[in-house]
Scaffold this motif. Structure first.
Motif, PDB file in Angstrom:
ATOM      1  N   ASN A   1      33.358  35.534  42.542  1.00 41.45           N
ATOM      2  CA  ASN A   1      33.298  33.694  42.853  1.00 41.45           C
ATOM      3  C   ASN A   1      34.649  33.425  43.611  1.00 41.45           C
ATOM      4  N   ASN A   2      36.038  34.741  42.855  1.00 38.39           N
ATOM      5  CA  ASN A   2      36.904  34.008  44.286  1.00 38.39           C
ATOM      6  C   ASN A   2      36.295  34.227  45.647  1.00 38.39           C
ATOM      7  N   THR A   3      36.549  35.398  45.758  1.00 37.26           N
ATOM      8  CA  THR A   3      35.109  35.883  47.297  1.00 37.26           C
ATOM      9  C   THR A   3      34.843  34.669  47.744  1.00 37.26           C
ATOM     10  N   GLN A   4      33.872  34.012  47.753  1.00 39.12           N
ATOM     11  CA  GLN A   4      32.787  32.999  48.071  1.00 39.12           C
ATOM     12  C   GLN A   4      33.815  31.882  47.837  1.00 39.12           C
ATOM     13  N   LYS A   5      34.000  31.361  47.021  1.00 41.28           N
ATOM     14  CA  LYS A   5      35.176  29.841  47.114  1.00 41.28           C
ATOM     15  C   LYS A   5      36.333  30.270  48.351  1.00 41.28           C
TER      16      LYS A   5
ATOM     17  N   ALA B   1      35.442  36.406  56.947  1.00 40.10           N
ATOM     18  CA  ALA B   1      35.387  35.386  55.042  1.00 40.10           C
ATOM     19  C   ALA B   1      34.082  35.669  54.944  1.00 40.10           C
ATOM     20  N   ALA B   2      33.291  35.107  55.337  1.00 42.36           N
ATOM     21  CA  ALA B   2      31.902  34.976  55.105  1.00 42.36           C
ATOM     22  C   ALA B   2      30.891  35.938  54.970  1.00 42.36           C
ATOM     23  N   GLN B   3      31.154  37.312  55.642  1.00 44.57           N
ATOM     24  CA  GLN B   3      30.951  38.400  55.576  1.00 44.57           C
ATOM     25  C   GLN B   3      31.003  39.123  54.481  1.00 44.57           C
ATOM     26  N   GLN B   4      32.797  39.701  54.196  1.00 47.01           N
ATOM     27  CA  GLN B   4      33.429  39.571  53.302  1.00 47.01           C
ATOM     28  C   GLN B   4      32.516  39.220  51.938  1.00 47.01           C
ATOM     29  N   SER B   5      32.562  37.651  52.014  1.00 44.30           N
ATOM     30  CA  SER B   5      31.737  37.386  50.606  1.00 44.30           C
ATOM     31  C   SER B   5      29.660  38.199  50.487  1.00 44.30           C
ATOM     32  N   GLN B   6      29.458  37.962  51.705  1.00 43.70           N
ATOM     33  CA  GLN B   6      27.969  38.403  50.834  1.00 43.70           C
ATOM     34  C   GLN B   6      28.582  40.304  51.007  1.00 43.70           C
ATOM     35  N   VAL B   7      28.854  40.800  51.337  1.00 43.08           N
ATOM     36  CA  VAL B   7      28.802  42.447  51.505  1.00 43.08           C
ATOM     37  C   VAL B   7      29.455  42.717  50.007  1.00 43.08           C
ATOM     38  N   VAL B   8      30.106  42.023  49.779  1.00 45.63           N
ATOM     39  CA  VAL B   8      30.543  41.718  47.913  1.00 45.63           C
ATOM     40  C   VAL B   8      29.694  41.137  47.107  1.00 45.63           C
TER      41      VAL B   8
END
Length: 116
Positions: free
Chosen positions: A58-62, A86-93
């Motif tokens: 959740n924090n990564t997506q925020k 940041a968007a790619q990291q959020s998607q991978v997580v």
């Protein structure tokens, strides 16, 4: 099959290390003496580990959303490269979390379908 399970477990451990939580590891032998690790009062429960992992997702997506919004508003500190990373990291997580959920549901279904 075991390679994929090992891969998922290593990903979970790396996410937990990033989040600052304890990695999934076997419980230590209470009779063994280990001078290299500090004493731990209580091991993290499964629900705490799962909750911390979901909070991290959740924090990564925020953070990715906030960075994208800052870029859209013209903030000079939010460059396109940082937004995309940041968007790619959020998607991978998120994908890893969904995969873990799918594995847990499949394991639950396998246990429920076992004959008595």
């Amino acid at each position: 099959m075991s390679d994929s399970v090992s891969s998922i477990l290593s990903q979970i451990r790396s996410y937990q290390n990033q989040l600052g939580t304890r990695a999934l590891e076997p419980l230590p032998n209470p009779n063994a003496v280990d001078f290299g690790r500090p004493a731990v009062d209580k091991p993290a429960s499964f629900s705490e580990t799962l909750s911390n992992a979901l909070q991290g997702v959740n924090n990564t997506q925020k953070e990715a959303g906030a960075l994208a919004q800052a870029f859209e508003l013209g903030d000079p500190r939010a460059d396109l490269a940082r937004v995309m990373v940041a968007a790619q990291q959020s998607q991978v997580v998120f994908r890893a979390t969904v995969e873990v959920r799918n594995r847990l549901v499949q394991a639950y279904q396998d246990v429920m379908n076992m004959p008595l």
